[in-house]
Write a protein that holds these residues in place. Sequence first.
Motif, PDB file in Angstrom:
ATOM      1  N   ARG A   1       0.849  -1.185   0.000  1.00  0.00           N
ATOM      2  CA  ARG A   1       0.000   0.000   0.000  1.00  0.00           C
ATOM      3  C   ARG A   1       0.883   1.233   0.000  1.00  0.00           C
ATOM      4  O   ARG A   1       2.042   1.161   0.400  1.00  0.00           O
ATOM      5  CB  ARG A   1      -0.878   0.011   1.247  1.00  0.00           C
ATOM      6  CG  ARG A   1      -1.792  -1.173   1.363  1.00  0.00           C
ATOM      7  CD  ARG A   1      -2.576  -1.128   2.653  1.00  0.00           C
ATOM      8  NE  ARG A   1      -1.672  -0.965   3.794  1.00  0.00           N
ATOM      9  CZ  ARG A   1      -2.010  -0.377   4.928  1.00  0.00           C
ATOM     10  NH1 ARG A   1      -3.207   0.089   5.093  1.00  0.00           N
ATOM     11  NH2 ARG A   1      -1.160  -0.280   5.927  1.00  0.00           N
TER      12      ARG A   1
ATOM     13  N   THR B   1      -4.489   9.774   5.328  1.00  0.00           N
ATOM     14  CA  THR B   1      -5.413   9.987   4.215  1.00  0.00           C
ATOM     15  C   THR B   1      -6.649   9.080   4.226  1.00  0.00           C
ATOM     16  O   THR B   1      -7.658   9.417   3.624  1.00  0.00           O
ATOM     17  CB  THR B   1      -4.685   9.770   2.873  1.00  0.00           C
ATOM     18  OG1 THR B   1      -4.156   8.445   2.830  1.00  0.00           O
ATOM     19  CG2 THR B   1      -3.562  10.771   2.683  1.00  0.00           C
ATOM     20  N   GLU B   2      -6.573   7.934   4.883  1.00  0.00           N
ATOM     21  CA  GLU B   2      -7.694   6.986   4.884  1.00  0.00           C
ATOM     22  C   GLU B   2      -8.877   7.538   5.669  1.00  0.00           C
ATOM     23  O   GLU B   2      -8.721   8.083   6.744  1.00  0.00           O
ATOM     24  CB  GLU B   2      -7.280   5.643   5.500  1.00  0.00           C
ATOM     25  CG  GLU B   2      -6.544   4.767   4.533  1.00  0.00           C
ATOM     26  CD  GLU B   2      -7.397   4.299   3.378  1.00  0.00           C
ATOM     27  OE1 GLU B   2      -8.440   3.677   3.593  1.00  0.00           O
ATOM     28  OE2 GLU B   2      -6.999   4.572   2.247  1.00  0.00           O
ATOM     29  N   LYS B   3     -10.064   7.351   5.096  1.00  0.00           N
ATOM     30  CA  LYS B   3     -11.284   7.779   5.771  1.00  0.00           C
ATOM     31  C   LYS B   3     -11.795   6.660   6.670  1.00  0.00           C
ATOM     32  O   LYS B   3     -11.432   5.501   6.524  1.00  0.00           O
ATOM     33  CB  LYS B   3     -12.348   8.150   4.735  1.00  0.00           C
ATOM     34  CG  LYS B   3     -11.969   9.353   3.922  1.00  0.00           C
ATOM     35  CD  LYS B   3     -13.076   9.713   2.973  1.00  0.00           C
ATOM     36  CE  LYS B   3     -12.678  10.949   2.175  1.00  0.00           C
ATOM     37  NZ  LYS B   3     -13.725  11.323   1.246  1.00  0.00           N
TER      38      LYS B   3
ATOM     39  N   MET C   1      -0.819   6.182   4.757  1.00  0.00           N
ATOM     40  CA  MET C   1      -2.266   6.090   4.577  1.00  0.00           C
ATOM     41  C   MET C   1      -3.008   6.477   5.853  1.00  0.00           C
ATOM     42  O   MET C   1      -4.193   6.806   5.799  1.00  0.00           O
ATOM     43  CB  MET C   1      -2.660   4.693   4.122  1.00  0.00           C
ATOM     44  CG  MET C   1      -2.252   4.419   2.679  1.00  0.00           C
ATOM     45  SD  MET C   1      -2.874   2.877   2.052  1.00  0.00           S
ATOM     46  CE  MET C   1      -4.617   3.189   1.970  1.00  0.00           C
TER      47      MET C   1
END
Length: 98
Positions: free
Chosen positions: A85, A92-94, A89
Amino acid sequence: SHARIRRIVLSAYLGITNDLPNLPPYLRILGMTSCGAEILHKAKPMLPIIARPTDVKKLSPEARRVFELEVRADNLYSLCTEHRRPANMDYTEKLIRI
């Protein structure tokens, strides 16, 4: 032993020191159902909650340091998995809603 050497190297890479807090400085929500959202809305937690990447800005310097260590560990873990990945993240990940 080999396991001890691995732990020492990993601690050195991540920058883990003895001055880290013994208890978690924040609560991190990765995902929830609508029932969980209702409970979270009614809850009065004693620790700050991270549910979105922007919530990290509200953390104390000590809590932010712990979060940055968590990000480094997650980035290292993602390099070791079959499906790599992108790095960072965590910023940025929701939130996953089920």
